[in-house]
Design an enzyme around this catalytic site. Sequence first.
Site, short mmCIF file in Angstrom:
data_model
loop_
_atom_site.label_atom_id
_atom_site.label_comp_id
_atom_site.label_asym_id
_atom_site.label_seq_id
_atom_site.Cartn_x
_atom_site.Cartn_y
_atom_site.Cartn_z
N GLY A 152 0.82 -1.20 0.00
CA GLY A 152 0.00 0.00 0.00
C GLY A 152 0.86 1.25 0.00
O GLY A 152 2.04 1.22 0.35
N CYS A 153 0.26 2.38 -0.38
CA CYS A 153 1.03 3.63 -0.48
C CYS A 153 1.46 4.14 0.90
O CYS A 153 2.62 4.53 1.10
CB CYS A 153 0.23 4.68 -1.23
N HIS A 154 0.53 4.17 1.87
CA HIS A 154 0.90 4.62 3.21
C HIS A 154 1.96 3.70 3.82
O HIS A 154 2.92 4.17 4.45
CB HIS A 154 -0.32 4.64 4.12
N THR A 157 5.54 4.23 2.36
CA THR A 157 6.21 5.43 2.87
C THR A 157 6.69 5.25 4.30
O THR A 157 7.83 5.59 4.64
CB THR A 157 5.24 6.63 2.80
#
Length: 356
Positions: A152-154, A157
């Site tokens: 996932g993007c979160h 990061t």
Amino acid sequence: MISVAIINVTSYTGLELLRLLAQHPHLRVTSVTARSLAGQTLGEVFPQLYALPSFTTAIDPMMVIAEEPAPSDLAFVCLPHAAAAEAVAQLLERGTKVVDLSADFRLRDVAEYEQWYQHTHPVPALLESAVFGLSECYPNQIAGARLVANPGCHSTTAILGLLPAFARGIVEPDVIIDSKSGISGAGRSLKLGNLYSEVNEDVSAYSLNGHRHLPEIIQELQAVAADNGHPQSAIRVTFLPHLIPMTRGLLATCYATLTPEALERLNSSSIQELYRAYYAGSPFVHIVEQPPHTKWASGSNHCFIYPTVDTRTGRLIVISCIDNLMKGASGQAIQNANLMCGLPETAGLPVLGVNP
């Protein structure tokens, strides 16, 4: 050329894959699906594709969108969770390698998946063979995989921001992650909360009872700590995402208390050195000397990380930012596909982002 299918090409991630694959030297799109638009050509749905030069062979704007994918060497699955798992199983049965951009194969524990996603996993047996697609962690496993679960993007990061700290055992197990993302991370479906008049000039927190990327973050931080001889029996993560009125971009600020030993010997300068050493050889991760901006990463597959020490509180503060549609989704998917196909990790990915 390696033949590629994009399943659900009309999603934001599917469209971003088209943009990137149009310039890929080794991957060629031979099949695209989107059941609601089956029968139309790619150019009819995305007229910008008519700008491709006539000699480009990676994508044909006259390609007809189908309901079901044609056989291919590799497939990118851009479907929602649950629907993605069933499509992935069918593709693997054909012998197709798969990069899945949904959440269906990111979590190793099926019970945890079913708790967070509130339904029974359609093909739990595949969880054992799926590889979590963070190439900075698992390049060799990805290279030999038939199924890669794009993170996932979160979680991408946050994990990249905290990996070196947990791998080197310099922080306590209690972590706070404040994450802010652009509206494209919510997908292309029509929702009241995504309308311009709702999000413009507004910032809001969401998923206060727990975001679905949280178990990915805990899973991977726990794993890297254990793999490096610093097992953490119960990593506690407070993760709070916020919606920001911008199209793309994601910035996470992570707070972790340094261990007493680490606080005695580390300062901001040595933390930077530790992070640079950890990511040496990772072409898309850059340790910078000032807090990064999301625009630095816009349109690129790069992640910019700024680690520093707050000596007053004894905390490590790490600011990490990416483009949520690139390193947080489609760019990372191509990075994984490159490894799976034995290609250079950077093939077909932009050298620089777009700023301003």
